[in-house]
Design an enzyme around this catalytic site. Structure first.
Site, mmCIF file in Angstrom:
data_model
loop_
_atom_site.group_PDB
_atom_site.id
_atom_site.type_symbol
_atom_site.label_atom_id
_atom_site.label_comp_id
_atom_site.label_asym_id
_atom_site.label_seq_id
_atom_site.Cartn_x
_atom_site.Cartn_y
_atom_site.Cartn_z
ATOM 1 N N LEU A 16 -3.242 1.563 59.282
ATOM 2 C CA LEU A 16 -3.584 0.577 60.305
ATOM 3 C C LEU A 16 -3.010 -0.756 59.852
ATOM 4 C CD1 LEU A 16 -7.321 0.992 61.468
ATOM 5 C CD2 LEU A 16 -5.279 1.014 62.908
ATOM 6 N N ASP A 17 -2.302 -1.445 60.739
ATOM 7 C CA ASP A 17 -1.747 -2.751 60.378
ATOM 8 C C ASP A 17 -2.855 -3.702 59.939
ATOM 9 O OD1 ASP A 17 0.880 -2.032 60.993
ATOM 10 O OD2 ASP A 17 0.600 -2.522 63.110
ATOM 11 N N PRO A 18 -2.540 -4.661 59.062
ATOM 12 C CA PRO A 18 -3.579 -5.574 58.560
ATOM 13 C C PRO A 18 -4.375 -6.279 59.657
ATOM 14 C CG PRO A 18 -1.598 -5.785 57.236
ATOM 15 C CD PRO A 18 -1.246 -4.869 58.378
ATOM 16 N N PHE A 19 -3.719 -6.694 60.750
ATOM 17 C CA PHE A 19 -4.452 -7.412 61.806
ATOM 18 C C PHE A 19 -5.347 -6.484 62.625
ATOM 19 C CE2 PHE A 19 -1.103 -5.760 64.466
ATOM 20 C CZ PHE A 19 -1.642 -5.723 65.744
ATOM 21 N N ALA A 20 -5.106 -5.167 62.526
ATOM 22 C CA ALA A 20 -5.851 -4.197 63.330
ATOM 23 C C ALA A 20 -7.197 -3.865 62.699
ATOM 24 C CB ALA A 20 -5.031 -2.927 63.499
#
Length: 279
Positions: free
Chosen positions: A37-41
């Site tokens: 999962l991307d960091p912002f997600a």
């Protein structure tokens, strides 16, 4: 300790951060995850621990579901709003315009992955090439979008979607923007489901405790079983290939001993069966 934790990832953390936190909290050496999962997600991240770190293959083909927000009018080098703005355009569209775009990408379409992704080409990771100023020319891949519901809010679109493995939601945001004759980028992303595993079943790392571990044996509840004698069990533990003398199943199966204990997981392989996992 062998199994999985269902973790509810907070924004700002990488998937590897979660792995590190679980390793430290429970003093486990072997920890991994089934899909970045991307960091912002935010949202559901499946964490593998112990022997179960070898079970990532069980999750490779699973569908995923997400909620999120698309911001229109700007494009970013990362296809999400954490990156650098590289283009701007006015926003003017109708709901019929959006429906027309969705009709082109649902249920399947050829999707080009984001330049900032972990995909490799000729041994080079796409995001490393992008950071060096030489983004890779990534080929389009067919992906499936089983469902896409939305709510339009002027220059943003809130959505929920159910997609196949390998689908980039950032690319969907980008492509919807381009289809509306402007630009689009992902500003919010939350993973709600990985197949039957739900965010509602997950906990933050801080709230996760040992009783939350789903034992690796439970991941095989729907798999066929065969029982072998003690002599064959010894061979199985050494990785022996099985054949029609033991079973004629044409699907993966669990080998159990005569006491009902799970010993191994086998998969068909050219009219034989090869060991995939030892319990």
């Amino acid at each position: 300790m062998n199994g999985i934790f269902l973790v509810n990832k907070k924004a700002g953390l990488t998937s590897h951060d979660i792995v590190y936190q679980i390793r430290k909290k429970f003093n486990i050496k072997k920890v991994g995850h089934t899909g970045t999962l991307d960091p912002f997600a935010t949202g559901l991240l499946i964490i593998l621990v112990g022997k179960a770190t070898k079970l990532a293959f069980l999750f490779d083909e699973l569908d995923k579901q997400y909620d999120g927000t698309i911001v229109l009018g700007k494009s970013y080098d990362t296809d999400d709003t954490t990156g650098e703005v590289i283009n701007e355009a006015p926003v003017s569209f109708t709901e019929d315009d959006l429906k027309a775009i969705l009709n082109r990408i649902v249920p399947t379409y050829k999707q080009i992955p984001p330049s900032y992704s972990a995909i490799k080409k000729a041994g080079v990771k796409a995001y490393e090439a992008a950071r060096s100023g030489k983004p890779l020319d990534l080929p389009a891949r067919e992906v499936s979008i089983y469902n896409f519901t939305y709510q339009i809010n002027k220059q943003t679109i809130d959505f929920s979607t159910h997609v196949s493995k390998g689908t980039y939601i950032r690319s969907i945001a980008r492509d919807i923007g381009l289809g509306l004759n402007t630009f689009g980028a992902l500003s919010v992303l939350n993973r709600t489901n990985i197949d039957a595993y739900s965010q509602n079943m997950s906990k933050t790392v801080e709230d996760t405790e040992l009783p939350d571990l789903i034992d690796h044996a439970l991941l095989f509840e729907g798999v066929k079983k065969i029982v072998l004698n003690d002599y064959l069990i010894k061979l199985v533990k050494n990785g022996v290939v099985l054949d029609e003398r033991q079973t004629t199943l044409n699907e993966p199966f669990i080998v159990q001993d005569e006491m009902g204990n799970y010993i191994a997981y086998y998969v068909p392989d050219n009219q034989q069966y090869k060991l995939k996992y030892l319990f």
